[in-house]
Design a protein around this motif. Structure first.
Motif, PDB file in Angstrom:
ATOM      1  N   MET A 187       0.830  -1.171   0.000  1.00  0.00           N
ATOM      2  CA  MET A 187       0.000   0.000   0.000  1.00  0.00           C
ATOM      3  C   MET A 187       0.876   1.235   0.000  1.00  0.00           C
ATOM      4  N   GLU A 243      -7.194   1.775   4.989  1.00  0.00           N
ATOM      5  CA  GLU A 243      -6.428   0.719   4.328  1.00  0.00           C
ATOM      6  C   GLU A 243      -5.384   0.119   5.265  1.00  0.00           C
ATOM      7  N   ALA A 258      -1.215  -4.614   6.051  1.00  0.00           N
ATOM      8  CA  ALA A 258      -0.345  -4.507   4.883  1.00  0.00           C
ATOM      9  C   ALA A 258       0.964  -5.225   5.158  1.00  0.00           C
ATOM     10  N   ILE A 299       4.508  -1.507   2.733  1.00  0.00           N
ATOM     11  CA  ILE A 299       4.065  -0.122   2.812  1.00  0.00           C
ATOM     12  C   ILE A 299       5.086   0.731   2.086  1.00  0.00           C
TER      13      ILE A 299
END
Length: 96
Positions: free
Chosen positions: A1, A15, A20, A23
């Motif tokens: 992300m 999100e 995640a 990142i």
């Protein structure tokens, strides 16, 4: 992300809350995320890969402690052997 400034933070927070493994962030916005809501929005304890855009500029401007705050909290259980860090800056345009 991707986590970066100049855009709405609420969508990025949503999100991040979903989780995640990778990142991509500007250090300033990631620090904002780590500090948001008293540190309850997200953390980096389970992050395996971190890519910090413009980290060299942050170091040049004296923000090394903030950048290290991101890195130091990533996968403390596996920091030496398995966590991967990439610090980079992409330049565009003609050289000066």
């Amino acid at each position: 992300m991707c986590v970066y400034g100049g855009t709405g933070i609420s969508e990025q927070i949503a999100e991040l809350k979903r989780g995640a493994e990778v990142i991509v962030c500007t250090p300033g916005r990631m620090i904002d995320m780590l500090a948001a809501n008293g540190g309850r929005v997200t953390n980096t304890r389970r992050v395996t890969f971190v890519v910090l855009d413009e980290a060299d500029r942050m170091f040049d401007m004296g923000f090394e402690p903030q950048v290290m705050r991101i890195i130091d909290n990533c996968r403390p259980d596996k920091q030496v052997s398995e966590t991967k860090y990439i610090l980079y800056t992409i330049c565009s345009g003609e050289p000066s």
